[in-house]
Design a protein around this motif. Structure first.
Motif, PDB file in Angstrom:
ATOM      1  N   ASP A  57      -0.832  17.846 -10.565  1.00 60.43           N
ATOM      2  CA  ASP A  57      -2.110  17.807  -9.860  1.00 60.43           C
ATOM      3  C   ASP A  57      -1.999  18.186  -8.390  1.00 60.43           C
ATOM      4  O   ASP A  57      -3.023  18.369  -7.726  1.00 60.43           O
ATOM      5  N   ILE A  58      -0.797  18.239  -7.848  1.00 56.63           N
ATOM      6  CA  ILE A  58      -0.640  18.619  -6.448  1.00 56.63           C
ATOM      7  C   ILE A  58       0.386  19.739  -6.349  1.00 56.63           C
ATOM      8  O   ILE A  58       1.209  19.931  -7.250  1.00 56.63           O
ATOM      9  N   GLY A  59       0.331  20.470  -5.262  1.00 55.49           N
ATOM     10  CA  GLY A  59       1.262  21.566  -5.053  1.00 55.49           C
ATOM     11  C   GLY A  59       0.583  22.916  -5.146  1.00 55.49           C
ATOM     12  O   GLY A  59      -0.512  23.061  -5.708  1.00 55.49           O
ATOM     13  N   ASP A  60       1.230  23.913  -4.570  1.00 52.42           N
ATOM     14  CA  ASP A  60       0.722  25.283  -4.585  1.00 52.42           C
ATOM     15  C   ASP A  60       1.335  26.034  -5.760  1.00 52.42           C
ATOM     16  O   ASP A  60       2.560  26.052  -5.935  1.00 52.42           O
ATOM     17  N   ALA A  61       0.485  26.636  -6.564  1.00 50.77           N
ATOM     18  CA  ALA A  61       0.948  27.327  -7.766  1.00 50.77           C
ATOM     19  C   ALA A  61       1.773  28.557  -7.398  1.00 50.77           C
ATOM     20  O   ALA A  61       1.353  29.389  -6.589  1.00 50.77           O
ATOM     21  N   ILE A  62       2.970  28.640  -7.984  1.00 44.64           N
ATOM     22  CA  ILE A  62       3.815  29.822  -7.829  1.00 44.64           C
ATOM     23  C   ILE A  62       3.551  30.789  -8.974  1.00 44.64           C
ATOM     24  O   ILE A  62       3.437  31.992  -8.791  1.00 44.64           O
ATOM     25  N   ASN A  63       3.457  30.235 -10.173  1.00 41.52           N
ATOM     26  CA  ASN A  63       3.089  31.003 -11.360  1.00 41.52           C
ATOM     27  C   ASN A  63       2.428  30.035 -12.336  1.00 41.52           C
ATOM     28  O   ASN A  63       2.033  28.932 -11.951  1.00 41.52           O
ATOM     29  N   ASP A  64       2.320  30.442 -13.583  1.00 40.76           N
ATOM     30  CA  ASP A  64       1.627  29.598 -14.563  1.00 40.76           C
ATOM     31  C   ASP A  64       2.392  28.317 -14.875  1.00 40.76           C
ATOM     32  O   ASP A  64       1.812  27.357 -15.394  1.00 40.76           O
TER      33      ASP A  64
ATOM     34  N   TRP B 122       0.839  -1.201   0.000  1.00 42.88           N
ATOM     35  CA  TRP B 122       0.000   0.000   0.000  1.00 42.88           C
ATOM     36  C   TRP B 122       0.874   1.250   0.000  1.00 42.88           C
ATOM     37  O   TRP B 122       0.600   2.211  -0.725  1.00 42.88           O
ATOM     38  N   ALA B 123       1.937   1.246   0.809  1.00 44.27           N
ATOM     39  CA  ALA B 123       2.832   2.403   0.871  1.00 44.27           C
ATOM     40  C   ALA B 123       3.517   2.634  -0.477  1.00 44.27           C
ATOM     41  O   ALA B 123       3.663   3.779  -0.931  1.00 44.27           O
ATOM     42  N   ILE B 124       3.930   1.553  -1.131  1.00 41.34           N
ATOM     43  CA  ILE B 124       4.571   1.675  -2.441  1.00 41.34           C
ATOM     44  C   ILE B 124       3.590   2.240  -3.465  1.00 41.34           C
ATOM     45  O   ILE B 124       3.931   3.112  -4.267  1.00 41.34           O
ATOM     46  N   SER B 125       2.352   1.750  -3.424  1.00 41.27           N
ATOM     47  CA  SER B 125       1.339   2.239  -4.356  1.00 41.27           C
ATOM     48  C   SER B 125       1.044   3.717  -4.130  1.00 41.27           C
ATOM     49  O   SER B 125       0.899   4.489  -5.086  1.00 41.27           O
ATOM     50  N   GLU B 126       0.952   4.112  -2.870  1.00 45.64           N
ATOM     51  CA  GLU B 126       0.697   5.518  -2.553  1.00 45.64           C
ATOM     52  C   GLU B 126       1.836   6.407  -3.035  1.00 45.64           C
ATOM     53  O   GLU B 126       1.613   7.502  -3.565  1.00 45.64           O
ATOM     54  N   PHE B 127       3.067   5.938  -2.851  1.00 46.81           N
ATOM     55  CA  PHE B 127       4.223   6.720  -3.291  1.00 46.81           C
ATOM     56  C   PHE B 127       4.230   6.854  -4.813  1.00 46.81           C
ATOM     57  O   PHE B 127       4.503   7.934  -5.351  1.00 46.81           O
ATOM     58  N   ALA B 128       3.908   5.761  -5.529  1.00 47.63           N
ATOM     59  CA  ALA B 128       3.868   5.806  -6.993  1.00 47.63           C
ATOM     60  C   ALA B 128       2.809   6.791  -7.478  1.00 47.63           C
ATOM     61  O   ALA B 128       3.041   7.567  -8.413  1.00 47.63           O
ATOM     62  N   ASP B 129       1.640   6.776  -6.839  1.00 50.66           N
ATOM     63  CA  ASP B 129       0.577   7.710  -7.220  1.00 50.66           C
ATOM     64  C   ASP B 129       0.995   9.154  -6.948  1.00 50.66           C
ATOM     65  O   ASP B 129       0.678  10.062  -7.730  1.00 50.66           O
ATOM     66  N   TRP B 130       1.697   9.363  -5.842  1.00 49.17           N
ATOM     67  CA  TRP B 130       2.150  10.711  -5.486  1.00 49.17           C
ATOM     68  C   TRP B 130       3.147  11.236  -6.520  1.00 49.17           C
ATOM     69  O   TRP B 130       3.064  12.388  -6.957  1.00 49.17           O
ATOM     70  N   ILE B 131       4.068  10.376  -6.959  1.00 48.42           N
ATOM     71  CA  ILE B 131       5.040  10.770  -7.979  1.00 48.42           C
ATOM     72  C   ILE B 131       4.334  11.125  -9.287  1.00 48.42           C
ATOM     73  O   ILE B 131       4.659  12.122  -9.954  1.00 48.42           O
ATOM     74  N   LEU B 132       3.346  10.313  -9.673  1.00 46.91           N
ATOM     75  CA  LEU B 132       2.614  10.582 -10.912  1.00 46.91           C
ATOM     76  C   LEU B 132       1.850  11.898 -10.831  1.00 46.91           C
ATOM     77  O   LEU B 132       1.784  12.653 -11.806  1.00 46.91           O
ATOM     78  N   LYS B 133       1.272  12.178  -9.683  1.00 46.67           N
ATOM     79  CA  LYS B 133       0.521  13.424  -9.526  1.00 46.67           C
ATOM     80  C   LYS B 133       1.442  14.639  -9.611  1.00 46.67           C
ATOM     81  O   LYS B 133       1.045  15.691 -10.124  1.00 46.67           O
ATOM     82  N   ILE B 134       2.662  14.485  -9.112  1.00 45.83           N
ATOM     83  CA  ILE B 134       3.624  15.585  -9.252  1.00 45.83           C
ATOM     84  C   ILE B 134       3.923  15.819 -10.727  1.00 45.83           C
ATOM     85  O   ILE B 134       3.954  16.956 -11.210  1.00 45.83           O
ATOM     86  N   GLY B 135       4.149  14.731 -11.464  1.00 49.86           N
ATOM     87  CA  GLY B 135       4.425  14.859 -12.892  1.00 49.86           C
ATOM     88  C   GLY B 135       3.273  15.465 -13.663  1.00 49.86           C
ATOM     89  O   GLY B 135       3.478  16.202 -14.640  1.00 49.86           O
ATOM     90  N   ASP B 136       2.048  15.175 -13.230  1.00 45.57           N
ATOM     91  CA  ASP B 136       0.868  15.714 -13.911  1.00 45.57           C
ATOM     92  C   ASP B 136       0.529  17.128 -13.456  1.00 45.57           C
ATOM     93  O   ASP B 136      -0.350  17.773 -14.042  1.00 45.57           O
TER      94      ASP B 136
END
Length: 230
Positions: free
Chosen positions: A138-145, A122-136
């Motif tokens: 989808d997560i994080g606070d926008a600094i600029n465009d 489960w931890a590995i799956s969560e980490f993989a999803d988190w990495i993919l969301k960073i690449g997409d």
């Protein structure tokens, strides 16, 4: 140009060498090296034509199959092949190529291995999803465009304190000064750094921990002009 020649012209030079020379002489150094190789790392794999993978696969099956018949039925002759690169970038352009010419279909996602138990899986799956969301994005606070600021979870962060190099080395190489002569201890660990400057700084720090006096060995390269003596 026949299809075989066209495929060979698309291959990276190391792959061409294996295909052109390894299969012709099994007893050659390259043939023996191919048989005894345990791991092949192919960087920038998404930028290669699918013919490259198919040609290497068939060649390794032929080479390794001469020593072990079972290797002929295994992908890449039973060798472990790691494809590196950005698998989400634009694929190479193949003039008038179909999807089958461009895309190599992966039947199993080997991005991350399985854990020892369900909790680790489960931890590995969560980490993989988190990495993919960073690449997409989808997560994080926008600094600029174009940029976002992502908060790294505490469980994968090192508490650096006043000396980040010391924290990194102590975490990766605990008791370094007592074990630096142990080959297995050194072999089983590695520190990855984003820039060469960081690599140099970490190397300098670790060298400063070693006992004994520092010695520098200088070398000088020169070109031998044999024609001048003839």
């Amino acid at each position: 140009m026949d299809p075989k020649s066209r495929r060979n012209n698309m291959l990276p030079e190391p792959v061409q060498t294996i295909i052109n020379n390894g299969t012709r002489n099994l007893g050659s150094d390259l043939g023996n090296l191919s048989i005894h190789t345990k791991l092949i790392i192919w960087d920038e794999a998404p930028m290669a034509h699918r013919y490259c993978f198919e040609a290497l696969d068939k060649t390794l099956r032929d080479i390794c199959g001469r020593k072990n018949a079972e290797a002929q039925s295994k992908p890449f002759g039973g060798k472990v092949v790691v494809f590196g690169g950005d698998f989400r970038q634009i694929l190479p352009v193949i003039p008038r190529g179909s999807r089958q010419d461009i895309v190599l279909t992966l039947k199993k996602n080997m991005r991350l291995g399985k854990g020892a138990d369900e909790a680790e899986n489960w931890a590995i799956s969560e980490f993989a999803d988190w990495i993919l969301k960073i690449g997409d994005g989808d997560i994080g606070d926008a600094i600029n465009d174009e940029e976002k600021q992502v908060t790294i979870p505490d469980d994968i962060l090192l508490q650096t304190g006043n000396d980040p190099f010391q924290s990194i080395v102590n975490s990766t190489y605990p008791s370094f000064t007592e074990n630096y002569l142990n080959h297995e201890y050194i072999r089983d660990r590695a520190i990855l750094a984003p820039t060469l400057d960081d690599v140099a700084s970490i190397n300098d720090y670790m060298l400063s921990l070693l006992p004994g006096e520092e010695s520098k060995y200088l070398s000088s390269d020169s070109i031998s002009n044999q024609d001048s003596d003839s």
